[in-house]
Design a protein around this motif. Structure first.
Motif, PDB file in Angstrom:
ATOM      1  N   VAL A  60       0.850  -1.181   0.000  1.00 11.39           N
ATOM      2  CA  VAL A  60       0.000   0.000   0.000  1.00 11.39           C
ATOM      3  C   VAL A  60       0.887   1.232   0.000  1.00 11.39           C
ATOM      4  N   SER A  61       0.404   2.298  -0.628  1.00  9.35           N
ATOM      5  CA  SER A  61       1.140   3.557  -0.658  1.00  9.35           C
ATOM      6  C   SER A  61       0.158   4.688  -0.397  1.00  9.35           C
ATOM      7  N   LEU A  62       0.486   5.555   0.546  1.00  9.44           N
ATOM      8  CA  LEU A  62      -0.403   6.652   0.923  1.00  9.44           C
ATOM      9  C   LEU A  62      -0.114   7.893   0.096  1.00  9.44           C
ATOM     10  N   VAL A  63      -1.163   8.663  -0.210  1.00  7.74           N
ATOM     11  CA  VAL A  63      -0.942   9.969  -0.815  1.00  7.74           C
ATOM     12  C   VAL A  63      -0.428  10.910   0.279  1.00  7.74           C
ATOM     13  N   HIS A  64       0.110  12.032  -0.107  1.00  7.42           N
ATOM     14  CA  HIS A  64       0.679  12.963   0.862  1.00  7.42           C
ATOM     15  C   HIS A  64      -0.394  13.438   1.846  1.00  7.42           C
ATOM     16  N   TYR A  65      -0.064  13.400   3.110  1.00  8.56           N
ATOM     17  CA  TYR A  65      -0.906  13.877   4.206  1.00  8.56           C
ATOM     18  C   TYR A  65      -2.207  13.083   4.352  1.00  8.56           C
ATOM     19  N   ALA A  66      -2.195  11.833   3.889  1.00  8.33           N
ATOM     20  CA  ALA A  66      -3.411  11.013   3.983  1.00  8.33           C
ATOM     21  C   ALA A  66      -3.791  10.745   5.429  1.00  8.33           C
ATOM     22  N   GLU A  68      -2.885  12.443   8.095  1.00  8.18           N
ATOM     23  CA  GLU A  68      -3.290  13.692   8.735  1.00  8.18           C
ATOM     24  C   GLU A  68      -4.754  14.000   8.409  1.00  8.18           C
ATOM     25  N   ARG A  69      -5.147  13.732   7.157  1.00  7.85           N
ATOM     26  CA  ARG A  69      -6.529  13.982   6.759  1.00  7.85           C
ATOM     27  C   ARG A  69      -7.497  13.049   7.488  1.00  7.85           C
ATOM     28  N   LEU A  71      -7.067  11.658  10.396  1.00  6.17           N
ATOM     29  CA  LEU A  71      -7.134  12.095  11.786  1.00  6.17           C
ATOM     30  C   LEU A  71      -7.965  13.366  11.937  1.00  6.17           C
ATOM     31  N   GLN A  72      -7.852  14.251  10.958  1.00  4.09           N
ATOM     32  CA  GLN A  72      -8.636  15.485  11.003  1.00  4.09           C
ATOM     33  C   GLN A  72     -10.132  15.177  10.952  1.00  4.09           C
ATOM     34  N   VAL A  73     -10.527  14.277  10.048  1.00  5.61           N
ATOM     35  CA  VAL A  73     -11.941  13.905   9.938  1.00  5.61           C
ATOM     36  C   VAL A  73     -12.402  13.193  11.210  1.00  5.61           C
ATOM     37  N   ALA A  74     -11.539  12.340  11.753  1.00  7.03           N
ATOM     38  CA  ALA A  74     -11.891  11.649  12.997  1.00  7.03           C
ATOM     39  C   ALA A  74     -12.135  12.652  14.119  1.00  7.03           C
ATOM     40  N   GLY A  75     -11.282  13.668  14.176  1.00  9.61           N
ATOM     41  CA  GLY A  75     -11.459  14.678  15.214  1.00  9.61           C
ATOM     42  C   GLY A  75     -12.707  15.515  15.008  1.00  9.61           C
ATOM     43  N   ASP A  76     -13.003  15.846  13.752  1.00  8.66           N
ATOM     44  CA  ASP A  76     -14.164  16.690  13.460  1.00  8.66           C
ATOM     45  C   ASP A  76     -15.485  15.960  13.670  1.00  8.66           C
ATOM     46  N   THR A  77     -15.504  14.664  13.401  1.00  5.88           N
ATOM     47  CA  THR A  77     -16.770  13.915  13.426  1.00  5.88           C
ATOM     48  C   THR A  77     -16.947  13.045  14.662  1.00  5.88           C
ATOM     49  N   HIS A 155     -17.141   7.344   6.050  1.00 11.89           N
ATOM     50  CA  HIS A 155     -16.519   7.229   4.732  1.00 11.89           C
ATOM     51  C   HIS A 155     -15.943   8.581   4.330  1.00 11.89           C
ATOM     52  N   ILE A 156     -14.659   8.603   4.037  1.00 13.89           N
ATOM     53  CA  ILE A 156     -14.013   9.812   3.536  1.00 13.89           C
ATOM     54  C   ILE A 156     -13.988   9.705   2.014  1.00 13.89           C
ATOM     55  N   GLY A 157     -14.771  10.521   1.363  1.00 14.12           N
ATOM     56  CA  GLY A 157     -14.886  10.447  -0.091  1.00 14.12           C
ATOM     57  C   GLY A 157     -13.750  11.140  -0.802  1.00 14.12           C
ATOM     58  N   GLU A 158     -12.539  10.791  -0.433  1.00 18.01           N
ATOM     59  CA  GLU A 158     -11.331  11.352  -1.036  1.00 18.01           C
ATOM     60  C   GLU A 158     -10.355  10.210  -1.299  1.00 18.01           C
TER      61      GLU A 158
END
Length: 463
Positions: A60-66, A68-69, A71-77, A155-158
């Motif tokens: 598996v390979s992550l896109v940049h700042y995946a 962080e994104r 975690l941000q959604v987890a914190g917001d929701t 679900h993060i639609g990104e």
């Protein structure tokens, strides 16, 4: 502060995880995530605020700042379980692999989250502490069901990562995995997991059913074979010959509903009109789809006491199918009957899994297990008085599943274990090779049907 412990499956190649700044550690799970014991061991070992699972056996390979994104959604929701769209390499080509939103009725064990799952560690530990069965195949399924009982799946639609898709089959080939006899043991585990879940959320139904009076009403014939069709010039003749050649000890007819075919289908139908058993309905040009065509047939004055399915590209197995259907209704006193079928190609050569029996339909637990699987079996027969009250949704996909779920909420579904049907799989099938977007749309709709049905069952239990 590093917030994530990462666990990869035993055989996976971890990819780029170790270089991610948010990851506290990367650990190899002691076994496959399908095992309950592996989930418990991961929960015990996790110590960071979040736990990342990579469930595939490929890199598996992550896109940049995946991360962080995520975690941000987890914190917001406040979500406890997060997953995202991604890219999948399949057969040497990389393409977008979007997934769908999770619903209350997303109870399919084959729900596609992708391989990368981020869980709040406190929710992981709590769910694992309630996993009191030892599954070999249903461990991860049991985990997400238990997380959903108290927490939220987001679900993060990104598109946040790349993975390799190892299942290269078409959508039509994957469609029957849950009824393949080779998967029977794992399916029994999945059934146990969803049954426990339904009990936990108040949606489980005991095997107690309403009686039906099969003598209710006056009908011109005892049974009607219903064939909805649109642009099936290659197969409608075979279907009609199969239906019109049945041997019964009661009168029956065949109702073919054509939905504005433009390929010569109507000419084939008209060539059979010399048979007095054939009833031909030509639809007006408004929207009907398969469900609307069924409604036209069951509300027609020629419809019989029992309405029996025959798709326009399939065949009855022999001349006794209609008789066996009606005998099953009479003997079992049920509102719906499901048979067994054999799989073939267009030329009727057998295809795996050959005979499909839908063994998940048991009198004791079939209607609970129906919320886990994506189909109810075939061919299907219905008691017309009830069907006229319920109707089919006006859709071209899932209409039979919607009606079957609704019937099973209150009524017994009978079984015929003989092969009654020959199901052709060929390029003309509507689900033979669908795009990921169409598969997602179909699955989302059936998840919605399950959500509505689950909510209705919970309300029924709370009366």
């Amino acid at each position: 502060m590093k917030k994530i412990d990462c666990f990869v499956s035993l055989a996976s190649q971890a990819g780029t995880f170790s270089s991610e700044p948010e990851i506290a550690s990367v650990q190899v799970a002691v076994g496959p995530f399908t095992r309950s014991e592996t989930i418990r061991q991961v929960a015990s070992a996790a110590s960071a605020e979040f736990t990342l699972l990579y469930t595939r056996t490929t890199s598996v390979s992550l896109v940049h700042y995946a991360l962080e994104r995520m975690l941000q959604v987890a914190g917001d929701t406040g979500a406890d379980f997060l997953y995202a769209d991604h890219f999948a390499s399949k057969g040497g080509e990389t393409a977008p692999a979007p997934v769908i939103d999770y619903q209350e009725g997303s109870l399919r064990d084959d729900f596609d989250f992708g391989g990368l799952l981020l869980l709040r560690t406190s929710a992981l530990k709590d769910a694992a502490s309630r996993m009191d069965r030892n599954y070999e195949a249903a461990g991860l399924y049991d985990l997400r069901l238990k997380v959903s009982q108290k927490g939220r799946l987001e679900h993060i639609g990104e598109y946040l990562y790349y993975e390799i898709e190892t299942d290269l089959r078409t959508s039509g080939e994957k469609l029957f995995d849950y009824v393949d006899p080779r998967n029977r043991n794992s399916q029994l585990e999945m059934e146990q997991a969803v049954t426990d879940h339904l009990k936990a959320v108040g949606g489980y139904l005991e095997p107690v059913f309403r009686d039906v009076d099969l003598s209710e009403g006056d009908f011109p014939v005892e049974a009607s074979v219903v064939i909805p069709c649109k642009n099936r010039v290659k197969t409608i003749g075979d279907a009609l010959r199969s239906a019109l050649s049945q041997k019964t000890d009661f009168p029956y007819n065949v109702i073919v509903v054509d939905d504005n075919s433009t390929d010569g289908t109507v000419d084939v139908i008209r060539s059979f009109l010399g048979d007095p058993k054939l009833v031909y309905i030509a639809q007006d040009p408004t929207w009907h789809a398969i469900g609307g065509n069924w409604n036209a047939a069951i509300h027609h004055p020629s419809c019989g006491r029992f309405a029996l399915q025959l798709d326009s590209d399939d065949l009855y197995y022999d001349g006794n199918t209609v008789q066996k259907f009606v005998d099953a209704f009479r003997e079992q006193g049920c509102a719906m009957v499901v048979g067994c079928y054999r799989m073939t190609d267009f030329d009727l050569n057998p295809l795996p899994p050959f005979v499909v029996e839908h063994r998940e339909w048991t009198p004791e637990n079939g209607r609970n297990n129906a919320l886990r699987v994506n189909g109810l079996g075939a061919p299907r027969g219905f008691w017309t008085p009830l069907l006229r009250k319920l109707n089919f949704p006006t859709t071209k996909y899932g209409e039979d599943y919607a009606v079957g779920l609704r019937i099973s909420r209150e009524y017994r579904i009978g079984r015929v274990w003989d092969v009654l049907y020959t199901c052709r799989r060929w390029g003309g099938n509507s689900d033979s090779d669908l795009s990921v977007e169409k598969v997602n749309a179909n699955n989302f709709y059936k998840d919605r049907l399950r959500t509505w049905e689950l909510q209705a069952r919970i309300a029924l239990n709370n009366r």
